[in-house]
Design an enzyme around this catalytic site. Structure first.
Site, PDB file in Angstrom:
ATOM      1  N   SER A   5      45.460  43.602  35.460  1.00 31.61           N
ATOM      2  CA  SER A   5      45.068  42.258  36.046  1.00 31.61           C
ATOM      3  C   SER A   5      45.613  41.162  35.309  1.00 31.61           C
ATOM      4  O   SER A   5      45.621  39.979  35.755  1.00 31.61           O
ATOM      5  CB  SER A   5      43.765  42.286  36.327  1.00 31.61           C
ATOM      6  OG  SER A   5      43.266  43.277  37.071  1.00 31.61           O
ATOM      7  N   PHE A  16      25.432  34.244  37.411  1.00 35.01           N
ATOM      8  CA  PHE A  16      24.412  34.927  37.802  1.00 35.01           C
ATOM      9  C   PHE A  16      24.113  36.210  37.312  1.00 35.01           C
ATOM     10  O   PHE A  16      23.315  36.859  37.601  1.00 35.01           O
ATOM     11  CB  PHE A  16      24.773  35.150  39.345  1.00 35.01           C
ATOM     12  CG  PHE A  16      25.197  33.916  40.061  1.00 35.01           C
ATOM     13  CD1 PHE A  16      23.875  33.046  40.340  1.00 35.01           C
ATOM     14  CD2 PHE A  16      26.386  33.358  40.427  1.00 35.01           C
ATOM     15  CE1 PHE A  16      24.172  31.773  41.043  1.00 35.01           C
ATOM     16  CE2 PHE A  16      26.558  32.064  40.927  1.00 35.01           C
ATOM     17  CZ  PHE A  16      25.688  31.335  41.324  1.00 35.01           C
ATOM     18  N   ASP A  75      46.203  42.505  43.122  1.00 33.55           N
ATOM     19  CA  ASP A  75      47.036  42.280  41.866  1.00 33.55           C
ATOM     20  C   ASP A  75      47.722  43.612  41.471  1.00 33.55           C
ATOM     21  O   ASP A  75      48.743  43.613  41.011  1.00 33.55           O
ATOM     22  CB  ASP A  75      46.104  41.907  40.638  1.00 33.55           C
ATOM     23  CG  ASP A  75      44.821  42.611  40.547  1.00 33.55           C
ATOM     24  OD1 ASP A  75      44.468  43.703  41.411  1.00 33.55           O
ATOM     25  OD2 ASP A  75      44.063  42.451  39.460  1.00 33.55           O
TER      26      ASP A  75
HETATM   27 ZN   LIG Z   1      41.374  47.575  36.529  1.00 36.63          ZN
END
Ligand SMILES: [Zn+2]
Ligand SMILES: *[C@@H]1O[C@H](CO)[C@@H](O)[C@H](O)[C@H]1NC(C)=O
Ligand SMILES: *[C@@H]1O[C@H](CO)[C@@H](O)[C@H](O)[C@H]1NC(C)=O
Length: 525
Positions: A132, A310, A398
């Protein structure tokens, strides 16, 4: 081994495991024919020639009526489904339809309806299969680079802290381009906001793991020389100017002495820095929030910039989330768009469905499909809140994963279920499987394949079987899809290198160093 030896070895293995030869692809074809006839007798034929011809003609008319929107994109919303392979898109579509009580295959995701699609070639400068980090650098900065590095080109050595700081190696993202054009910018993700995909919008690092100084210490990197990712978000450009930052990762911004407001756990930082306090000090008209209530009740008009974390780490998988306290990706996306719609010169927003990927790594296809379904809802919200005349929406991934949709399941068969016919070892098998990962149980040489006869393969905790044992299932190297609508969406109709996406964003929104729609004499196009 000679061919004959391979054949002998294979025969031995197959006979040991009780495999029957010669039954071909349609194993148990006589049973299958009987089952088929029984099913047919129960079902009215609605999908006859008239049905398909009408549908086909409608699709043709829609396509003939399709109009390019050849204007400048005031806004761009870039949706990144992390690890959302094409098989994930197909399976999520079926999953969505089956949740709604349909057979499923005919269902449409919201982004299935986008008018333009293309394929993206995801390899990186040093790898056939992307991670990524290198892929984020490609689609956000327009430059392919080495795996595990972000916002720097292939001249930088992985893990080399010194070269991370060399300005000559740095590549800017569409967010830096947008800020230079006085557009608002923001990021939304279900992972830590310091994780590789969101970091691609603002960070320059020689190792994607350097999310805080504690992580850097394991690699012997000196955080006083090369900033960690959390520091870069809060203290550097373009991160410090983001109008919206929503996701997880609180612990990466707070010192050991701080207690998490939800879990009471200590922060991770060893350098004593309180980066959340720093952000608040730097944004006197901004707001820092940690709960769903604070998000959905936000005074959007009265809040200049928004920082919402969060969870101490990644946000929970939707299937495991306490949705009373944790916002959904759709809720975060809505607020982000409302915040950015206040920007006179438009905006660029990244929204990541970040945990599709992590569920696949865990070998948990159902969890991955639910994350993809939630991602689709966020896209639907964006479609509803924006005008295609001025907002370019791009949906892509990706990199791929190793999940396949296999066997010959019947129409409407549960996408999470067993195929319905036995394999050559006379045991059932699932429609969804992984080429590798933690779902490996037994094997072909060492023991029998696991018997799934009485296993609930639709349980949230079920791991789909994998061929090769690995603690974490890997990414896949096949192309991923691009879906687009809005101004210049028609520039996505082919098979492209992944880094082309950033160049289209620059052109469409008239930002960045490359050729821009606004600069080009119209007569040429
Ligand atoms: Zn991954
Ligand atoms: C980092 O890269 C620089 C420049 O290429 C090189 O001089 C240095 O030895 C490298 N450092 C390490 C630890 O490999
Ligand atoms: C967007 O609008 C459509 C059509 O009105 C609706 O079906 C859909 O639920 C809306 N999406 C969201 C996320 O609210």
């Amino acid at each position: 081994m000679m061919y004959s030896q391979i054949l002998l070895a294979t025969t031995l293995i197959l006979s040991l495991t009780g495999v029957v030869f010669g039954d071909g692809q349609h194993s148990g074809s006589r049973d299958r024919a009987a089952a088929r006839a029984a099913r047919k007798a129960q079902r009215a034929v609605t999908e006859d020639a008239t049905y398909w011809n009408q549908l086909g003609q409608q699709l043709l008319l829609d396509e003939l009526g399709k109009q390019r929107i050849n204007s400048q994109a005031k806004n761009i919303i870039f949706f990144l489904g992390d690890g959302m392979s094409i098989s994930t898109v197909t399976a999520a579509r079926i999953y969505k339809g089956q949740k709604a009580g349909k057979t499923g295959e005919e269902e449409q995701l919201y982004f299935d309806r986008f008018p333009y699609t293309a394929l993206s070639r995801t390899y990186c400068t040093d790898a056939q299969v992307a991670d990524s980090a290198c892929s984020a650098t490609a689609y956000l900065c327009g430059v392919k680079t080495d795996t595990d590095t972000i916002g720097i080109d292939a001249n930088v050595e992985f893990n080399n802290c010194t070269t991370q700081n060399d300005p000559a190696t740095r590549v800017d993202s569409v967010m830096a381009w947008a800020q230079a054009a006085n557009k608002g910018t923001g990021i939304v993700t279900t992972t830590r906001v310091t994780h590789a995909t969101p970091a691609g919008t603002y960070a320059h690092v020689a190792n994607r793991d350097w999310e805080d100084d504690y992580a850097q210490s394991f690699d012997g990197a000196d955080s006083t020389i090369c900033d960690d990712i959390a520091e870069q978000l809060v203290l550097n450009n373009p991160g410090q100017n983001f109008k919206v930052i929503l996701g997880g990762g609180r612990a990466y911004f707070t010192p050991r002495t701080a207690q998490d407001p939800e879990t009471g756990a200590a922060g991770r930082r060893r350098d004593g820095k309180d980066l959340i306090g720093q952000w608040v000090a730097n944004h006197p008209t901004g707001k820092y929030i940690t709960t769903r209530d604070e998000l959905v009740n936000l005074d959007v008009a009265g809040t200049d910039s928004l920082f919402g974390l969060f969870s101490p780490s990644h946000m929970e998988y939707f299937l495991e989330s306490d949705t009373a306290n944790n916002p959904t990706l759709e809720e975060m996306t809505r607020t982000a768009i409302q915040m950015l719609q206040k920007e006179a010169n438009g905006y660029v927003l990244l929204v990541e469905g970040g945990r599709i990927d992590q569920a696949h790594h865990d070998g948990r296809a159902k969890v991955a499909l639910e994350e993809a379904f939630q991602f689709d809802l966020a896209i639907s919200a964006a479609v509803n809140l924006t005008d295609p005349a001025d907002t370019l929406i791009i949906v892509t991934a990706d990199h791929s994963h190793t999940m396949t949709i296999n066997g010959y399941p019947d129409r409407g068969n549960d996408i999470l279920g067993l195929v319905g016919y036995l394999a050559s070892d006379l045991k059932p098998y699932t429609t969804l499987n992984y080429a590798n990962g933690p779902g490996y149980v037994n094997g072909y040489l060492g023991g029998d394949r696991v018997d799934l006869t009485n296993v609930d393969t639709t349980a949230d905790t079920f791991r789909q079987p994998a061929l090769v044992p690995l603690a974490s299932e890997t990414h896949g190297g096949d192309d991923v899809a691009i879906f687009a609508r809005g101004p210049q969406a028609h520039l996505f109709q082919g098979v492209y290198e992944q880094h082309y996406i950033a160049h289209v964003m620059g052109y469409a929104a008239c930002i960045g160093p490359g050729v821009k729609f606004c600069d080009v004499p119209r007569s040429r196009y």
